[in-house]
Design a protein around this motif. Structure first.
Motif, PDB file in Angstrom:
ATOM      1  N   GLY A 121       7.703 -13.089   2.616  1.00  0.00           N
ATOM      2  CA  GLY A 121       7.162 -11.742   2.582  1.00  0.00           C
ATOM      3  C   GLY A 121       7.880 -10.831   3.545  1.00  0.00           C
ATOM      4  N   VAL A 122       7.173  -9.820   4.038  1.00  0.00           N
ATOM      5  CA  VAL A 122       7.770  -8.794   4.887  1.00  0.00           C
ATOM      6  C   VAL A 122       7.789  -9.239   6.344  1.00  0.00           C
ATOM      7  CG1 VAL A 122       7.461  -6.457   5.814  1.00  0.00           C
ATOM      8  CG2 VAL A 122       7.191  -6.881   3.362  1.00  0.00           C
ATOM      9  N   ILE A 123       8.936  -9.083   6.965  1.00  0.00           N
ATOM     10  CA  ILE A 123       9.066  -9.288   8.409  1.00  0.00           C
ATOM     11  C   ILE A 123       9.769  -8.063   8.987  1.00  0.00           C
ATOM     12  CG2 ILE A 123       9.145 -11.798   8.184  1.00  0.00           C
ATOM     13  CD1 ILE A 123      12.174 -11.630   8.693  1.00  0.00           C
ATOM     14  N   ASN A 124       9.798  -7.971  10.300  1.00  0.00           N
ATOM     15  CA  ASN A 124      10.512  -6.895  11.007  1.00  0.00           C
ATOM     16  C   ASN A 124      10.030  -5.505  10.614  1.00  0.00           C
ATOM     17  OD1 ASN A 124      12.119  -8.922  12.182  1.00  0.00           O
ATOM     18  ND2 ASN A 124      13.621  -8.799  10.519  1.00  0.00           N
ATOM     19  N   LEU A 125       8.728  -5.366  10.351  1.00  0.00           N
ATOM     20  CA  LEU A 125       8.170  -4.040  10.083  1.00  0.00           C
ATOM     21  C   LEU A 125       8.110  -3.266  11.396  1.00  0.00           C
ATOM     22  CD1 LEU A 125       6.707  -2.033   8.159  1.00  0.00           C
ATOM     23  CD2 LEU A 125       4.573  -3.207   8.761  1.00  0.00           C
ATOM     24  N   THR A 126       8.695  -2.086  11.418  1.00  0.00           N
ATOM     25  CA  THR A 126       8.760  -1.334  12.671  1.00  0.00           C
ATOM     26  C   THR A 126       7.962  -0.048  12.601  1.00  0.00           C
ATOM     27  OG1 THR A 126      10.785  -0.205  11.946  1.00  0.00           O
ATOM     28  CG2 THR A 126      11.049  -2.241  13.187  1.00  0.00           C
ATOM     29  N   PRO A 141       4.819   1.067  12.119  1.00  0.00           N
ATOM     30  CA  PRO A 141       3.979   1.509  10.992  1.00  0.00           C
ATOM     31  C   PRO A 141       2.927   2.508  11.468  1.00  0.00           C
ATOM     32  CG  PRO A 141       3.272  -0.647  11.760  1.00  0.00           C
ATOM     33  CD  PRO A 141       4.516  -0.323  12.528  1.00  0.00           C
ATOM     34  N   THR A 142       2.544   3.437  10.599  1.00  0.00           N
ATOM     35  CA  THR A 142       1.586   4.484  10.981  1.00  0.00           C
ATOM     36  C   THR A 142       0.260   4.294  10.256  1.00  0.00           C
ATOM     37  OG1 THR A 142       2.438   5.933   9.259  1.00  0.00           O
ATOM     38  CG2 THR A 142       3.412   6.142  11.461  1.00  0.00           C
ATOM     39  N   GLN A 143      -0.798   4.772  10.893  1.00  0.00           N
ATOM     40  CA  GLN A 143      -2.132   4.684  10.306  1.00  0.00           C
ATOM     41  C   GLN A 143      -2.261   5.602   9.091  1.00  0.00           C
ATOM     42  OE1 GLN A 143      -5.266   2.993  11.860  1.00  0.00           O
ATOM     43  NE2 GLN A 143      -5.754   3.259   9.703  1.00  0.00           N
ATOM     44  N   PHE A 144      -1.606   6.762   9.154  1.00  0.00           N
ATOM     45  CA  PHE A 144      -1.737   7.749   8.079  1.00  0.00           C
ATOM     46  C   PHE A 144      -0.360   8.167   7.583  1.00  0.00           C
ATOM     47  CE2 PHE A 144      -5.348   8.219  10.968  1.00  0.00           C
ATOM     48  CZ  PHE A 144      -6.403   7.975  10.098  1.00  0.00           C
ATOM     49  N   PHE A 145      -0.301   8.584   6.314  1.00  0.00           N
ATOM     50  CA  PHE A 145       0.958   9.032   5.735  1.00  0.00           C
ATOM     51  C   PHE A 145       0.665   9.969   4.574  1.00  0.00           C
ATOM     52  CE2 PHE A 145      -0.228   4.995   3.798  1.00  0.00           C
ATOM     53  CZ  PHE A 145      -0.128   5.244   2.438  1.00  0.00           C
ATOM     54  N   THR A 146       1.656  10.708   4.157  1.00  0.00           N
ATOM     55  CA  THR A 146       1.520  11.630   3.040  1.00  0.00           C
ATOM     56  C   THR A 146       1.917  10.928   1.753  1.00  0.00           C
ATOM     57  OG1 THR A 146       2.052  13.502   4.466  1.00  0.00           O
ATOM     58  CG2 THR A 146       2.237  13.849   2.090  1.00  0.00           C
ATOM     59  N   ALA A 194       4.675   6.355  -1.467  1.00  0.00           N
ATOM     60  CA  ALA A 194       5.233   6.738  -0.165  1.00  0.00           C
ATOM     61  C   ALA A 194       5.938   5.535   0.444  1.00  0.00           C
ATOM     62  CB  ALA A 194       4.124   7.248   0.751  1.00  0.00           C
ATOM     63  N   PRO A 195       6.939   4.992  -0.242  1.00  0.00           N
ATOM     64  CA  PRO A 195       7.589   3.771   0.251  1.00  0.00           C
ATOM     65  C   PRO A 195       8.312   4.001   1.569  1.00  0.00           C
ATOM     66  CG  PRO A 195       8.842   4.739  -1.552  1.00  0.00           C
ATOM     67  CD  PRO A 195       7.549   5.488  -1.490  1.00  0.00           C
ATOM     68  N   LEU A 196       8.322   2.969   2.368  1.00  0.00           N
ATOM     69  CA  LEU A 196       9.051   3.016   3.633  1.00  0.00           C
ATOM     70  C   LEU A 196      10.556   2.944   3.377  1.00  0.00           C
ATOM     71  CD1 LEU A 196       6.870   0.492   5.655  1.00  0.00           C
ATOM     72  CD2 LEU A 196       6.955   2.966   6.018  1.00  0.00           C
ATOM     73  N   GLY A 256       0.811  -1.213   0.000  1.00  0.00           N
ATOM     74  CA  GLY A 256       0.000   0.000   0.000  1.00  0.00           C
ATOM     75  C   GLY A 256       0.842   1.260   0.000  1.00  0.00           C
ATOM     76  N   ARG A 257       1.921   1.252   0.762  1.00  0.00           N
ATOM     77  CA  ARG A 257       2.809   2.401   0.782  1.00  0.00           C
ATOM     78  C   ARG A 257       3.463   2.610  -0.587  1.00  0.00           C
ATOM     79  NH1 ARG A 257       4.000   4.670   6.025  1.00  0.00           N
ATOM     80  NH2 ARG A 257       5.276   6.080   4.739  1.00  0.00           N
ATOM     81  N   HIS A 258       3.883   1.522  -1.210  1.00  0.00           N
ATOM     82  CA  HIS A 258       4.438   1.631  -2.557  1.00  0.00           C
ATOM     83  C   HIS A 258       3.400   2.194  -3.531  1.00  0.00           C
ATOM     84  CE1 HIS A 258       8.455   0.000  -2.367  1.00  0.00           C
ATOM     85  NE2 HIS A 258       8.056  -1.120  -1.764  1.00  0.00           N
ATOM     86  N   TYR A 259       2.185   1.707  -3.435  1.00  0.00           N
ATOM     87  CA  TYR A 259       1.159   2.101  -4.400  1.00  0.00           C
ATOM     88  C   TYR A 259       0.937   3.609  -4.383  1.00  0.00           C
ATOM     89  CZ  TYR A 259      -3.059   2.050  -7.231  1.00  0.00           C
ATOM     90  OH  TYR A 259      -3.961   2.272  -8.240  1.00  0.00           O
TER      91      TYR A 259
END
Length: 707
Positions: free
Chosen positions: A305-310, A312-317, A291-293, A285-288
């Protein structure tokens, strides 16, 4: 995946995809790989048209039919649940609303299960739910209740009982205060003015706040997405009384560095406790939304898949603005294409657009419009990857398209276990069912990705583009329609767009089955209705033509002629709203208030000038949906030819009377032919020309008495 359980002798079922099994012994956590719903929020400052969008994909099983319908008002509605012991009766008459429900065969033949998404007659929309989880500490001090409200009933209560989004928030909060909640869920509740995110955090604790206008959100069932809100601002935030005191007394309250309560970390499971399928979808979703992490915020493990995600926020620009309707709809189908989490390259990766999505919806909410038309519900009744969304003015609808299966339909075409079975998708689906057609298209394209996915998706993209473009035209008509005529127009628009979408998709499905049956996969599948460029339809959709008559682009021009003169032809030019289909023409002679057909049925009319008079003509232009428009009246005037001018009359010829001398001046000259004339002429000839002239002058003097 539903897990049966018993409680007090009752047999209840609970969804295990967006929800999870509950019962007398409520579970602390769900199998998080099974949680696959995704919620999206895009405020108007980031959209191309200035509208705001909020929606969600509903995931459960690969072949699970969803039913779009209308719930009529009921007096003193009793709301109960087949997933918990929730029981509440309203003290008023409910409001009419649309729903997207499960088939009764999934819920002990109950017809009220999981209304899920809809809009009521007051323009309140609801999406329920995005299931999340709470941590073991919170579960211990405030567990979910077996009599609480839950996903089964949320949307029905909110839409049936609320005139505004805030009313829906207050009602739901009050019911959780009184009876508790049977699950941990996020629900979006909107009206033309605001969109609220309601979070049922535990058995009796909840928080709701207005979604921000300056950030977007993609949430794949994660209760640990951080957010900051002002809990004391009651205009933008409402919450349970024990929201902070309950965890604080148990030593569980967490805060940000500035001391602001961190509600997500306090109630949600830890970052490490989310499955890779869930965290992979968050990164997609962030990539789409561009706004990539940062790379150090997560790790991608092949085959997992993805591990160790630190943190994460509900909203982003987002990385840009100008998001179009189509791009926002497709956010619910993304699979991380072209990124480090591309599920098309690694089948083990979770995906927002996955094989177990059963339905997706997006509410397009427009500022400055009345509640009846402010929100358009874009609805896709199957897996989003290979589906199209149809637009619905749900607040106005009183009728349901026959191409939407109803709750009494035969659901056996779902197949054994509702699994993604190609053999089952090759069987003939129930007649006139858009839901089952899209279900089969998804099964065939998904399981034949290398040969069929690209062509199928290209066709559906072209179809979706035409639906969106023609919806803009239809919406212009809706906005200009008086309030009393809007319900009829909303019903008509729904009937047209659903039928035409069904016919296009049904033909596509037939061709997909024929391609598979032929067994020649040396060339990729290409729908016959896809143009040579692969970006449009050969036969354009005619949705707008069912609502909008053709437009006259060249009017016929009258003129005046003389009888029998050659006249210029009367010509009319027109265009259909969709740009599709043949237009028909018919010329009429207007006689008083009556129209008399001339029998001419082309765009050109040859004018007859054989008769004198004034003739009025118009052309009626119709599209292939039967809507017609009349041209301006062209008046042709035919006049009688002008009479030729009278020539100047010649003086009458006279015969001289030789019997008397003439009294006219000069009559003393002899006249040619008499004897004297001959003598005089001879004499003149002998004397020369001068003698002739002189003799004449001399004679004239004599006549004047000068002799």
């Amino acid at each position: 995946m539903r897990a049966p359980f018993s409680n007090g002798g009752g047999s209840w079922l609970k969804r295990a995809a967006c929800g999870f099994a509950v019962g007398a012994a409520l579970l602390t956590t769900a199998p998080l790989n099974a949680l696959a719903c995704t919620q999206v929020w895009v405020p108007n400052q980031f959209t191309a048209n200035g509208d705001r969008y909020v929606g969600r994909s509903e995931d459960y099983a690969s072949r699970h039919v969803k039913i779009f319908g209308i719930q009529e008002p009921q007096k003193n509605t009793r709301y109960t649940s087949d997933e918990s012991g929730f029981d509440w009766t309203s003290d008023k008459t409910s409001y009419r609303y649309t729903y997207v429900r499960d088939h009764p065969s999934d819920w002990n033949d109950r017809y009220d299960a999981y209304s899920e998404a809809g809009i009521n007659e007051h323009g309140v929309s609801c999406s329920a739910t995005l299931t999340t989880n709470y941590n073991a500490g919170i579960k211990k001090v405030d567990p979910s209740t077996d009599t609480g409200i839950g996903e089964y009933t949320y949307a029905g209560v909110i839409l049936g009982e609320s005139k505004t989004a805030r009313e829906g928030v207050e009602l739901l909060g009050r019911l959780i205060d009184e009876q508790g909640a049977s699950g941990r869920d996020q629900i979006t509740i909107s009206d033309p003015n605001e969109t609220w995110l309601f979070c049922a955090l535990s058995g009796h604790q909840w928080v709701a706040y207005i979604m921000p206008k300056d950030q977007v959100s993609v949430n794949p069932n994660m209760g640990n997405l951080r957010f900051k809100i002002d809990l004391d601002d009651t205009k933008t935030c409402l919450h349970s009384k024990g929201l902070l005191s309950v965890p604080e007394e148990a030593g569980l309250l967490k805060t940000f560095e500035d001391g602001t309560p961190d509600i997500a970390s306090t109630y949600g499971v830890s970052d490490a406790d989310h499955s890779s399928g869930t965290t992979t979808r968050y990164v997609q979703g962030r990539h789409y939304f561009d706004a990539p992490l940062a790379a150090d915020r997560y790790t991608v493990v092949p085959g997992k898949g993805v591990i160790n995600l630190t943190e994460p926020t509900q909203f982003f620009t987002p990385g840009r603005g100008g998001w179009t309707t189509n791009e926002i709809l497709r956010s619910l189908a993304t699979r991380g294409e072209g990124t480090d989490v591309d599920a098309n390259k690694d089948a083990a990766f979770g995906a927002i657009g996955n094989s177990r999505t059963v339905e997706s919806h997006m509410f397009q909410i427009r500022d400055g419009l009345t509640a009846d038309i402010a929100t358009v519900q874009w609805e896709a009744l199957s897996r989003t990857e290979f589906s199209v969304f149809v637009p619905l003015y749900s607040a106005l609808l009183t009728e349901v398209s026959p191409y939407f299966s109803d709750l009494s339909c035969d659901a056996s075409h779902q197949g054994p276990g509702q699994k993604d079975n190609v053999e089952w998708a090759m069987k003939e689906e129930p007649e006139n069912s858009l839901s089952f057609v899209l279900m089969d298209i998804n099964t065939l394209a998904y399981n034949n990705r290398s040969t069929m996915a690209a062509g199928t998706r290209a066709y559906l993209d072209a179809l979706q583009a035409q639906i969106i473009a023609q919806q803009d035209a239809v919406d212009g008509v809706m906005k200009n329609t008086p309030a009393e005529g809007r319900t009829a127009l909303a019903n008509k628009a729904q009937m047209a767009v659903v039928e035409q979408t069904y016919l296009k998709c049904d033909k596509l499905l037939d061709e997909m089955r024929a391609y598979i049956n032929a067994g020649d996969f040396s060339k990729p599948f290409t729908p016959s209705d896809l143009n040579a460029e692969g970006n449009g339809l050969v036969d354009r959709l005619a949705y707008a033509d069912a609502i909008i008559a053709p437009t006259i682009t060249q009017q016929p021009a009258g003129a005046t002629y003389e009888q029998g003169a050659k006249a210029v032809d009367l010509t009319v030019a027109a265009a259909s709203a969709s740009g599709a289909g043949e237009l028909s023409y018919e010329w009429f002679n207007k006689v008083g208030d009556d129209l008399v057909s001339t029998g001419v049925k082309t765009a050109i009319f040859s004018v007859d000038t054989s008769k004198v008079g004034e003739f009025a003509y118009l052309c009626r232009v119709a599209n292939d949906q039967g809507l017609a428009v009349d041209s301006n009246v062209a008046v042709v005037t035919v006049k009688a030819p002008a009479a030729p001018a009278d020539p100047k009359p010649e003086p009458p010829a006279t015969t001289p009377d030789t019997s008397k001398p003439s009294k006219r001046p000069g009559s003393g000259l002899p006249q040619t032919g008499d004897p004297l004339s001959l003598v005089a002429v001879s004499a003149c000839a002998l004397a020369g020309a001068g003698a002739i002239g002189y003799g004449v002058r001399s004679k004239r003097r004599n006549l004047h008495g000068e002799e």
